[in-house]
Design an enzyme around this catalytic site. Structure first.
Site: not given
Ligand code: NI
Length: 163
Positions: A46, A51, A88-89, A130-131, A134
């Site tokens: 995701g 991000q 998380c990226l 999670h997304e 953000h």
């Molecule tokens: Ni993330």
């Protein structure tokens, strides 16, 4: 295909509340394409627009069941709970144990602005939560039960029950 730079924890844009996406135009579609390309290249499941430095309410998710694009998503119901591993990226090399609802209903718009509703369960519910976090400037470490050690990241963790 354009790979965008993924913003890392510590940069301001990860901590902002994102604005609604109002235009469903070529510019949005290019952003969606770049976000998907960037997510796949980084082998993530995701990615949220902040991000890649864009403060709009746009996310892409693919947990291996196909690409889902969500514009202006809102969770309208939550059921049950699950406890499991998350990464998380924007926080490379780190993982934590996070409690999330087991099932969520999410309302959003598709790339053309059409209203959609989806029920997500298990890992997909986790990815949605999670997304969407953000988009309000939250990352999983704000809500995690605990952070995993490097040894645990490599191996099995007792709480892992979502796989
Ligand atoms: Ni993330």
């Amino acid at each position: 295909m354009a790979i965008r730079k993924i913003v890392k924890l510590g940069e301001d844009c990860l901590r902002k509340v994102c604005k609604p996406q109002e235009k469903f135009d070529l510019r949005l579609w290019l952003l969606l394409k770049d976000m998907a390309d960037t997510m796949y290249k980084a082998e993530g499941v995701g990615l949220a627009a902040p991000q890649v430095g864009i403060l709009r309410r746009v996310v892409v998710i693919d947990i291996g069941e196909g690409l889902v694009e969500m514009i202006n998503p809102v969770i309208t119901s939550r059921e049950g709970s699950q406890c499991g591993r998350e990464g998380c990226l924007s926080l490379p090399g780190r993982q934590g144990i996070v409690t999330r609802p087991n099932k969520v209903t999410v309302r959003f718009q598709d790339r053309k602005g059409v209203e959609m509703e989806m029920e997500a369960e298990g890992f997909m519910a986790r990815a949605v939560c999670h997304e969407l976090d953000h988009l309000d400037g939250r990352v999983y470490i704000d809500v995690m039960d605990r952070e995993l050690t490097p040894e645990e990241i490599e191996g099995h963790v007792p709480e892992d029950d979502y796989e």
